[in-house]
Motif scaffolding. Structure first.
Motif, PDB file in Angstrom:
ATOM      1  N   THR A 272      -2.062   3.758  -2.728  1.00  0.00           N
ATOM      2  CA  THR A 272      -3.081   3.552  -3.741  1.00  0.00           C
ATOM      3  C   THR A 272      -2.718   2.342  -4.608  1.00  0.00           C
ATOM      4  O   THR A 272      -1.571   2.217  -5.044  1.00  0.00           O
ATOM      5  N   LYS A 275      -3.655   1.022 -11.130  1.00  0.00           N
ATOM      6  CA  LYS A 275      -4.845   1.556 -11.793  1.00  0.00           C
ATOM      7  C   LYS A 275      -5.845   0.469 -12.162  1.00  0.00           C
ATOM      8  O   LYS A 275      -7.061   0.684 -12.097  1.00  0.00           O
ATOM      9  N   TRP A 278      -8.392  -0.152  -9.290  1.00  0.00           N
ATOM     10  CA  TRP A 278      -9.081   0.960  -8.657  1.00  0.00           C
ATOM     11  C   TRP A 278     -10.567   0.693  -8.427  1.00  0.00           C
ATOM     12  O   TRP A 278     -11.164   1.250  -7.517  1.00  0.00           O
TER      13      TRP A 278
END
Length: 362
Positions: A272, A275, A278
């Motif tokens: 991932t 942040k 995202w």
């Protein structure tokens, strides 16, 4: 998902002689492809780079402009030796394609994944592969009109990567290995002979376990969404940064097999992103190169290898085609793979002829 073959949903090619601005559909009617001119497509714009402080890997960058200069190959080989033996990842720059050509391919990828599912014929797939433009694949698969309109560019892009990056790197590997024939590896990866090379559009990346790629080398074009990580000898993961004007290169299984593991097929994964990234799509352009299907994966006749105690990784002769089939079987059949992992009980599984694959730190 940045994982060689694991999410292979569809492979695409076309007639390599198709150069016209119109195409004939299955019903005999003509399709106007001019609507797919770049002026009519939504351009790809690189997302902003992350501002988070990450543990970035320090990788060497090869300037391929030096390759044809006097003494250039020797300088590049010396620069590359540590990376291919200990790291398995590096960057290349000045590879013969303009930034505009690269950006156009990102634009095609962006617009391709925006097509209706039935037009893509992918069932919401996240990757789309185009194999080599050779007779082995000619006319075997159908392309959406968007890509038909740009086939000459895609062909040029793929062939340039092969001639300007794959083949010079193979010569550098031969110099590092002190092979008597500097072109030996080049002869195992000629463009015309049958092999499973392909150019890929990718959307996303998802979460991936640590893995190695199947072939010789993998190219990943710069895009700023962080996510790619490599596993170091210390057991820790480091991030691969997006360096402007470069291609990220990693060595893969077949070149490692040809050296009994001396050339490192690097373990990597996609995680991932930070942040602050995202909200952006991770659009990828990749190129995968493999030796001819018939190439036997015995250690090369290199003085470097016996001095390092290298032996064959297989108990009997194994061809590239056999290797790819065996590893694909494990990758594409998770239930079978899980059973084999459980039976072994030691974090390994036999892939083929005594060679054991390994589970890596998550």
């Amino acid at each position: 998902m940045y994982q060689d073959e694991l999410l292979l949903i569809a492979t695409a090619t076309t007639t390599i002689t198709e150069k016209l601005a119109t195409a004939t559909l299955a019903d005999g009617s003509a399709s106007d492809l001019s609507k797919y001119d770049y002026k009519n497509l939504e351009p790809y714009v690189h997302p902003p780079e992350t501002k988070e402080k990450l543990n970035w890997a320090e990788l060497v960058t090869l300037d391929l402009e030096d390759y044809n200069r006097e003494g250039g190959k020797e300088r590049l080989a010396k620069q590359l030796e540590h990376a291919v033996h200990h790291v398995g990842f590096f960057y290349v720059k000045n590879y013969g394609l303009s930034q505009e050509e690269v950006d156009h391919q990102f634009t095609l990828a962006k617009n391709f994944f925006a097509l209706p599912t039935d037009e893509k014929a992918l069932d919401n797939a996240e990757i789309y592969n185009t194999p080599k433009f050779t007779e082995d694949f000619e006319g075997k698969y159908q392309q959406p009109d968007l890509l038909k309109a740009h086939l000459p560019e895609i062909e040029h892009f793929s062939k340039t990567l092969h001639s300007n990056v794959v083949l010079p790197l193979l010569s550098l590997f031969a110099i590092i290995l002190q092979l008597s024939d500097e072109d030996y590896l080049v002869k195992q990866l000629t463009y015309e002979q049958k092999s499973e090379d392909y150019f890929r559009y990718m959307l996303g990346g998802g979460l991936g376990n640590g893995h190695t790629d199947l072939g010789t080398v993998t190219f990943l074009f710069r895009q700023p969404i962080a996510g790619l990580q490599i596993l170091g000898d210390d057991g820790n993961w480091t991030w691969i940064s997006a360096q402007p004007g470069t291609i990220t290169v990693n060595l893969a299984d077949t070149i490692s097999h040809l050296t009994g593991g001396w050339l490192k097929s690097s373990v990597h994964r996609v995680v991932t992103p930070p942040k602050d990234q995202w909200g952006y799509d991770r659009t990828g352009l990749l190129y995968f190169a493999r030796p001819h299907n018939e190439t036997v994966l015995n250690p090369l006749d290199s003085p470097v290898l016996p001095a390092a105690g290298v032996t064959s990784r297989f108990e009997k002769p194994v061809t590239v085609e056999q290797w790819v089939k065996a590893k694909r079987m494990i990758q594409l059949n998770p239930d079978i793979a899980a059973k084999r992992w459980a039976e072994a009980g030691d974090g390994t599984v036999e892939v083929l002829a005594g060679f054991r694959g390994r589970k890596y730190k998550e």
